[in-house]
Scaffold this motif. Structure first.
Motif, PDB file in Angstrom:
ATOM      1  N   ILE A 138     -42.784 -48.546  12.899  1.00  0.00           N
ATOM      2  CA  ILE A 138     -41.697 -49.519  12.810  1.00  0.00           C
ATOM      3  C   ILE A 138     -40.801 -49.067  11.662  1.00  0.00           C
ATOM      4  N   ILE A 139     -39.567 -48.761  11.978  1.00  0.00           N
ATOM      5  CA  ILE A 139     -38.632 -48.232  10.982  1.00  0.00           C
ATOM      6  C   ILE A 139     -37.374 -49.086  10.993  1.00  0.00           C
ATOM      7  N   PRO A 176     -53.981 -51.237   8.778  1.00  0.00           N
ATOM      8  CA  PRO A 176     -55.328 -50.979   9.301  1.00  0.00           C
ATOM      9  C   PRO A 176     -55.375 -50.634  10.791  1.00  0.00           C
ATOM     10  N   PHE A 177     -54.275 -50.860  11.504  1.00  0.00           N
ATOM     11  CA  PHE A 177     -54.247 -50.615  12.942  1.00  0.00           C
ATOM     12  C   PHE A 177     -53.534 -49.305  13.306  1.00  0.00           C
ATOM     13  N   GLY A 178     -53.272 -48.472  12.313  1.00  0.00           N
ATOM     14  CA  GLY A 178     -52.587 -47.211  12.584  1.00  0.00           C
ATOM     15  C   GLY A 178     -51.091 -47.375  12.767  1.00  0.00           C
ATOM     16  N   ILE A 179     -50.560 -48.486  12.272  1.00  0.00           N
ATOM     17  CA  ILE A 179     -49.133 -48.781  12.404  1.00  0.00           C
ATOM     18  C   ILE A 179     -48.484 -48.702  11.028  1.00  0.00           C
ATOM     19  N   THR A 180     -47.437 -47.921  10.914  1.00  0.00           N
ATOM     20  CA  THR A 180     -46.711 -47.836   9.648  1.00  0.00           C
ATOM     21  C   THR A 180     -45.381 -48.582   9.758  1.00  0.00           C
ATOM     22  N   VAL A 181     -44.945 -49.125   8.628  1.00  0.00           N
ATOM     23  CA  VAL A 181     -43.675 -49.851   8.576  1.00  0.00           C
ATOM     24  C   VAL A 181     -42.898 -49.339   7.367  1.00  0.00           C
ATOM     25  N   ASN A 182     -41.761 -48.742   7.607  1.00  0.00           N
ATOM     26  CA  ASN A 182     -40.958 -48.167   6.533  1.00  0.00           C
ATOM     27  C   ASN A 182     -39.483 -48.512   6.712  1.00  0.00           C
ATOM     28  N   ASN A 183     -38.733 -48.406   5.621  1.00  0.00           N
ATOM     29  CA  ASN A 183     -37.302 -48.672   5.639  1.00  0.00           C
ATOM     30  C   ASN A 183     -36.528 -47.422   5.267  1.00  0.00           C
TER      31      ASN A 183
END
Length: 261
Positions: A138-139, A176-183
């Motif tokens: 998620i970006i 923990p679910f292998g999901i990254t969130v970055n801006n």
């Protein structure tokens, strides 16, 4: 370095022009199947023709307007019934300029709905599929104003900061679910929005637009305004398998302009 996105599907919001369009093209070059989302079907069809199909990808479009969050909710929930999205690029045109003190409450509410509420709607619809696949990116394309508020963009500064904090919270919850969130925080980038801002400043200050543009450039250590493709390259890297351990950060892509760490 693994930048291969073959077999992944990316939903790119605001992809009819500017940074969104450049990002969609870059992701397709890395092998992703791309879903374009914006208001104008005509513009999206043109962008669709510019995407790479070299690995046999299947690209498509969704028509939605972020001024109508509930309709967006219906559209995305129907879409994910048959389509799993691995990469979400949240990208929405910024609010109008002006000082925060002069803005009406409706301006803040409308901006909050278009940026944070619509992002939340998309994430809630898409994350279950990401959790199932134990992969997600998620970006959020926001602004360097989350580090240093920009003069004359009061509503934007406020809302962008809210989105940045929301994203950091999601990074903690979804990591923990292998999901990254970055801006990603673009600086001055040659898009239609920047051209509009240049012309608005020129008119307000009774200057030539070229003078205003040169004044902007003088504040950038790199000595030039970015091309949208340069911002897209940073986004594409964060979307790739190579960025699997990068989570919860703000990445300025501004030629060194932001005066803070």
């Amino acid at each position: 370095m693994d930048l291969n996105l073959s077999g992944k599907r990316a939903l790119v919001c605001g992809s009819s022009q500017g940074i969104g369009k450049a990002t969609a093209i870059e992701l397709s070059l890395l092998g992703a199947n791309v879903t374009l989302l914006a208001r104008s079907e005509e513009k999206l069809q043109k962008v669709l023709g510019e995407l790479s199909f070299r690995t046999g990808q299947k690209h498509d479009i969704l028509i939605a307007d972020f001024t109508d969050p509930m309709l967006l909710k219906i559209i995305i929930e129907n879409y994910v019934i048959k389509n799993s999205i691995d990469i979400l690029i949240n990208n929405t045109g910024g609010p109008a300029g002006g000082q925060a003190i002069d803005a009406g409450t409706d301006e803040f509410i409308n901006a909050f709905n278009m940026h944070l509420i619509c992002n939340q709607i998309l994430v809630q619809a898409i994350v279950p599929g990401m959790k199932k696949n134990h992969f997600g990116r998620i970006i959020n394309i926001i602004s360097t104003s989350v580090k240093t508020p920009l003069k004359g963009l009061g509503v934007s500064n406020t809302i962008r900061g809210a989105v940045a904090s929301w994203a950091k919270t999601l990074a903690l919850e979804l990591g923990p679910f292998g999901i990254t969130v970055n801006n990603v925080l673009p600086g001055f980038t040659m898009t239609s929005r920047l051209e509009f801002l240049i012309n608005s400043i020129a008119e307000k200050e009774n200057k030539n637009p070229e003078t205003v543009k040169n004044e902007m450039i003088s504040t950038i250590p790199a000595g030039r305004i970015a091309d949208a493709s340069e911002v897209a390259a940073a986004i594409a890297f964060l979307a790739s398998p190579a960025a699997s351990y990068i989570n919860g950060i703000n990445v300025p892509v501004d030629g060194g302009k932001t005066p803070s760490l």
